[in-house]
Structure formats: structure tokens, C-alpha cells
Scaffold this active site. Sequence first.
Site, PDB file in Angstrom:
ATOM      1  N   LYS A  51       1.049  -1.256   0.108  1.00  0.00           N
ATOM      2  CA  LYS A  51      -0.170   0.057   0.000  1.00  0.00           C
ATOM      3  C   LYS A  51       0.899   1.215   0.234  1.00  0.00           C
ATOM      4  CE  LYS A  51      -3.670  -2.295   2.712  1.00  0.00           C
ATOM      5  NZ  LYS A  51      -4.478  -2.147   3.768  1.00  0.00           N
ATOM      6  N   ARG A 254     -11.347  -2.018  12.473  1.00  0.00           N
ATOM      7  CA  ARG A 254     -12.076  -2.250  11.158  1.00  0.00           C
ATOM      8  C   ARG A 254     -13.259  -2.942  11.061  1.00  0.00           C
ATOM      9  NH1 ARG A 254      -6.487  -3.623   7.565  1.00  0.00           N
ATOM     10  NH2 ARG A 254      -5.013  -2.702   8.976  1.00  0.00           N
TER      11      ARG A 254
END
Length: 265
Positions: A51, A254
Amino acid sequence: MPEGDTVRRAADRLGQALTGQRLTLVDIRWGTVGEDPIRDALVEEIVPRGKHLLHRFDTGWTLHTHLRMEGSWRIEGGGSPAAARALRRRDLRVALGTAAWTTLGLRLGEVDLVRRHDEHRLVGHLGPDVLGADWDAATALARLSGAPGTTLAAALLDQRNLAGVGTFWASEALFLQRLDPWRPVAELREEDLAALVERVHTLMVRSHALGMQSSTGHRRADRRAFVHGRARQPCRRCGTTIRVGDLGVGAHERVFFSCPVCQSG
């Protein structure tokens, strides 16, 4: 959060605009990060790593950025009204430009400028990049297996195991493999864990080729996922209501999506 395929597409676009070109604009708005090491530098390459994005310059320095939850890179024509407006934005973190193009890093979550031989301090902890030249399924499998007490979802999201996977790809891969996200890694046979790793790789490679994040192969926004982002909607396979649950605590909390029937085990 943008995931590995999204970051790789951003690197491709940025590379087309900047690679082989000398910078005429360097504007870094991040703490004490200075601009002098890359001012007037030639852009050698822009490399995605999981990422993360690495802009490498002929001065021997690297600009490292991470999009985190809301970051993005935009490209506007050099000297265009759109570029001028973007340069006035309060959420602008980095602007790099040539005579032809202005690239703008908005709402970035991390910005670092390091010598190239120090890149490992920022990305050396990452596992094999799912979409990278270093992809090694055996290494990814070994790292996942090395955390037997961890849930499958948490193990997939741990960038030290395999780099580039976020909640979208973890949710979708586990659904397609009919695996409960909260099931411990230790409960899976090695061949089942290997099949999960292969599923993640296949999905992300296909998505990168498609040019958008889609696990179903559909391009329409409401058809791109089996479970992710579909809380309280019917499962595309069995019709059961998709559930959403918290995964992790604190900074790592999350939401995760799954079908309670298809993934019940």
C-alpha cells in the site's frame, strides 16, 4: 482504505506522467520534511510496494507516501486552472510537477523523504507484495501459518504476511473460500490456507487488469463486491443478510463483512 491494486494503478498513472522527466515543481507540506534533496531532480521510477508508493530520483533520494484511509493522487495539466486550484487546497500534502503535468498528493497519511538505501526502514517489514515482482506464495503461506492464534481476517490484513491486502480483498477472498473471518488460522489445513492465498492473488491480479476494484468482474458500482460494503443486504449466493462486525481494537479496528451461512464452516 486504498489497497494494493488501487495503489499500483496510481503508480502506473504517476509513472506515465513523471518517469524520465525533471521536476520543475516540488512542494511538500508535511512537518519538517524538506524539499532540497529532490528539487530539480529527475524522476527515475515510481514503485508501488503493498500500500506504499516510492518515488525514486536521480539524486539518490526517495519520496515515500502512504494513502492511509482517505489519501489520493491526482494528475492535472501543468499550469492548468485545475492544477492552480489544487495547489491552494488545505489538504494538499505533496505536489510534484513538470512542464507538462502536475501531480498532487491529497490527504496523504504518511510522507517521508529518505535516501534510497534507507527505504528498508519504511517498507522492509512488508511481506511479499501480492501484485509485485517479488510475489512468493510459499513465503506468504509460511508467514500466515506463523500466526496460528490469529484470526484469518487479521492474518490477511497484517502487511507483514502479504502486502497489499485490505478489508475489501480479505472479505471477498474469505467469502469465496467459504471461510469464517473470525476462525483461527490454526484450524485450517495447509492446503486450505494455500488455496486462500492463491484466491487473494488471483482476485487482485484480475482486478488490476480490469482497471477497478471488483471481485465479481462487474464494472457497475453496486455489483463489484460479494459481501464488502453490503451490510444488511442479501448474500448473492444464498440470500442470507450480510453481517458486519468489528475486527481488532484501537488503531487497528476495522469493519469486516461476511455471510453467516456461506461462511459458517
